[in-house]
Design an enzyme around this catalytic site. Structure first.
Site, PDB file in Angstrom:
ATOM      1  N   ASN A 242      32.708 -13.600 -32.045  1.00  0.00           N
ATOM      2  CA  ASN A 242      32.293 -12.755 -30.937  1.00  0.00           C
ATOM      3  C   ASN A 242      32.489 -13.565 -29.662  1.00  0.00           C
ATOM      4  O   ASN A 242      31.647 -14.385 -29.316  1.00  0.00           O
ATOM      5  CB  ASN A 242      30.818 -12.347 -31.115  1.00  0.00           C
ATOM      6  CG  ASN A 242      30.330 -11.517 -29.945  1.00  0.00           C
ATOM      7  OD1 ASN A 242      31.109 -11.108 -29.091  1.00  0.00           O
ATOM      8  ND2 ASN A 242      29.027 -11.271 -29.910  1.00  0.00           N
TER       9      ASN A 242
ATOM     10  N   LYS B 124      32.508 -12.697 -26.572  1.00  0.00           N
ATOM     11  CA  LYS B 124      31.746 -12.254 -25.394  1.00  0.00           C
ATOM     12  C   LYS B 124      32.659 -12.273 -24.160  1.00  0.00           C
ATOM     13  O   LYS B 124      33.875 -12.152 -24.317  1.00  0.00           O
ATOM     14  CB  LYS B 124      30.490 -13.114 -25.227  1.00  0.00           C
ATOM     15  CG  LYS B 124      29.719 -13.224 -26.555  1.00  0.00           C
ATOM     16  CD  LYS B 124      28.365 -13.803 -26.446  1.00  0.00           C
ATOM     17  CE  LYS B 124      27.746 -13.863 -27.838  1.00  0.00           C
ATOM     18  NZ  LYS B 124      26.378 -14.290 -27.836  1.00  0.00           N
TER      19      LYS B 124
ATOM     20  N   HIS C  80      25.110  -5.026 -30.236  1.00  0.00           N
ATOM     21  CA  HIS C  80      24.761  -6.439 -30.022  1.00  0.00           C
ATOM     22  C   HIS C  80      23.519  -6.519 -29.127  1.00  0.00           C
ATOM     23  O   HIS C  80      23.347  -5.697 -28.221  1.00  0.00           O
ATOM     24  CB  HIS C  80      25.943  -7.171 -29.371  1.00  0.00           C
ATOM     25  CG  HIS C  80      25.732  -8.643 -29.365  1.00  0.00           C
ATOM     26  ND1 HIS C  80      24.960  -9.266 -28.419  1.00  0.00           N
ATOM     27  CD2 HIS C  80      26.142  -9.603 -30.223  1.00  0.00           C
ATOM     28  CE1 HIS C  80      24.916 -10.569 -28.692  1.00  0.00           C
ATOM     29  NE2 HIS C  80      25.631 -10.796 -29.783  1.00  0.00           N
TER      30      HIS C  80
ATOM     31  N   GLU D 205      22.804  -8.280 -26.713  1.00  0.00           N
ATOM     32  CA  GLU D 205      23.080  -8.366 -25.269  1.00  0.00           C
ATOM     33  C   GLU D 205      23.344  -6.978 -24.695  1.00  0.00           C
ATOM     34  O   GLU D 205      22.967  -6.690 -23.560  1.00  0.00           O
ATOM     35  CB  GLU D 205      24.273  -9.315 -25.022  1.00  0.00           C
ATOM     36  CG  GLU D 205      23.859 -10.762 -25.222  1.00  0.00           C
ATOM     37  CD  GLU D 205      24.960 -11.682 -25.731  1.00  0.00           C
ATOM     38  OE1 GLU D 205      26.147 -11.324 -25.646  1.00  0.00           O
ATOM     39  OE2 GLU D 205      24.618 -12.778 -26.227  1.00  0.00           O
TER      40      GLU D 205
ATOM     41  N   GLU E 114      21.258 -10.488 -36.663  1.00  0.00           N
ATOM     42  CA  GLU E 114      21.292 -11.505 -35.620  1.00  0.00           C
ATOM     43  C   GLU E 114      19.912 -11.601 -34.968  1.00  0.00           C
ATOM     44  O   GLU E 114      19.622 -10.850 -34.018  1.00  0.00           O
ATOM     45  CB  GLU E 114      22.326 -11.127 -34.546  1.00  0.00           C
ATOM     46  CG  GLU E 114      23.738 -11.018 -35.056  1.00  0.00           C
ATOM     47  CD  GLU E 114      24.750 -11.316 -33.953  1.00  0.00           C
ATOM     48  OE1 GLU E 114      25.520 -12.234 -34.115  1.00  0.00           O
ATOM     49  OE2 GLU E 114      24.707 -10.635 -32.915  1.00  0.00           O
TER      50      GLU E 114
ATOM     51  N   GLY F 109      22.726 -17.927 -29.174  1.00  0.00           N
ATOM     52  CA  GLY F 109      23.042 -18.794 -28.038  1.00  0.00           C
ATOM     53  C   GLY F 109      21.965 -19.806 -27.713  1.00  0.00           C
ATOM     54  O   GLY F 109      22.003 -20.418 -26.641  1.00  0.00           O
TER      55      GLY F 109
ATOM     56  N   SER G 119      23.786 -18.818 -33.472  1.00  0.00           N
ATOM     57  CA  SER G 119      23.982 -20.271 -33.390  1.00  0.00           C
ATOM     58  C   SER G 119      24.548 -20.891 -34.664  1.00  0.00           C
ATOM     59  O   SER G 119      24.200 -22.016 -35.001  1.00  0.00           O
ATOM     60  CB  SER G 119      22.673 -20.961 -32.995  1.00  0.00           C
ATOM     61  OG  SER G 119      22.254 -20.540 -31.724  1.00  0.00           O
TER      62      SER G 119
HETATM   63  P1  PGA Z   1      25.977 -17.526 -30.972  1.00  0.00           P
HETATM   64  O1  PGA Z   1      26.219 -15.969 -30.762  1.00  0.00           O
HETATM   65  O2  PGA Z   1      26.739 -17.939 -32.222  1.00  0.00           O
HETATM   66  O3  PGA Z   1      26.531 -18.182 -29.726  1.00  0.00           O
HETATM   67  O4  PGA Z   1      24.521 -17.741 -31.114  1.00  0.00           O
HETATM   68  C1  PGA Z   1      26.238 -15.084 -31.857  1.00  0.00           C
HETATM   69  C2  PGA Z   1      26.368 -13.677 -31.359  1.00  0.00           C
HETATM   70  O5  PGA Z   1      25.880 -13.379 -30.258  1.00  0.00           O
HETATM   71  O6  PGA Z   1      26.968 -12.826 -32.035  1.00  0.00           O
END
Ligand code: PGA
Length: 250
Positions: free
Chosen positions: A9, A11, A95, A97, A167, A173, A213
């Site tokens: 992903n 982003k 997601h 976000e 998630e 993140g 993460s």
């Molecule tokens: P991350 O993001 O691996 O940076 O924690 C995962 C995601 O948002 O799908």
């Protein structure tokens, strides 16, 4: 056998040349891999290039978002038929976000899921709890509710077109990965809920991947859990070596 999946992903990262370089490097490092389905997800302007670059490889291209309608007065939105017309077959929906920053509710997410499935787009549907819910032991009920208000509103599902990404929001993140035991416990719970809602023959074929993460150092122990079928990788998917190490952890 369930599909094993590792999806990046990206982003809102990578301009055109960075996106190209990263895709070429991922193709080169993983051309021999047949143990899992690998996906990359550049931003909208670079999806068509990515589809062309990946067309002769084992890498698939994933869109990070899609509209809940097929066309009309929705400034700035991109529809599933537009994505299909450039060769995209898979989309991330829900997601955290998108939920938090753009206010996407379960209601709108259900519309997105429906329209994608109707148009033969594979859906990667994200669910996950905030830290407060986990601290108050409400994580199972939050996840169950997210499912009830979205995919469980569908009459039937096909595990060939649906992937669930668990998630936990507190792990995205932040560098705080769920422990392999926490991931397994939740994936097992999710699979059980799919068994109750649909059937065992469906839930046993449904890929449930973990995101939050995941790093090369943590991937193996998480992926080794019986109900974890791979990962949705954010930060670590922006580096071809790290992403490939994670792919090789499957
Ligand atoms: P991350 O993001 O691996 O940076 O924690 C995962 C995601 O948002 O799908």
């Amino acid at each position: 056998m369930r599909r094993k999946i590792v999806a990046g992903n990206w982003k809102m990262n990578n301009n055109q040349s960075e996106s190209n370089i990263l895709i070429h490097s991922i193709i080169e490092k993983n051309s021999e891999n047949s143990s899992c389905n690998i996906y990359v997800s550049p931003s909208f302007p670079f999806l068509k290039d990515a589809v062309l670059t990946c067309s002769k490889s084992n890498i698939k291209v994933l869109s990070q978002n899609v509209s809940h309608l097929t066309n009309g007065a929705l400034t700035g939105d991109v529809s599933c038929t537009m994505l299909k017309s450039i060769g995209i077959n898979s989309v991330i929906i829900g997601h955290s976000e998108r939920r938090k920053i753009f206010g996407e509710t379960n209601e709108v997410l259900l519309k997105k899921i429906k329209i994608c499935l109707e148009n033969n787009l594979e859906v990667f549907f994200c669910i996950g709890e905030e830290i407060e819910a986990r601290n108050n032991n409400k994580h199972f009920s939050v996840i169950e509710n997210q499912l009830k208000e979205t995919v469980f509103m569908l009459e039937k599902i096909d595990p060939k077109n649906l992937v669930i990404a668990y998630e936990p929001v507190w792990a995205i993140g932040t560098g705080l990965t769920a422990s392999p035991e926490q991931a397994q416990e939740m994936h097992k719970f999710i699979r059980q809920k799919f068994t109750e809602k649909f059937s065992e023959s469906i839930s046993s074929k449904l890929s449930i991947i973990y995101g939050g993460s995941v790093k090369p150092s943590s991937a193996k122990n998480i992926f080794n859990q019986p109900d974890v079928d791979g990962g949705l990788i954010g930060g670590a998917s922006l580096n071809a070596n790290d992403f490939s190490d994670i792919i090789n952890s499957i």
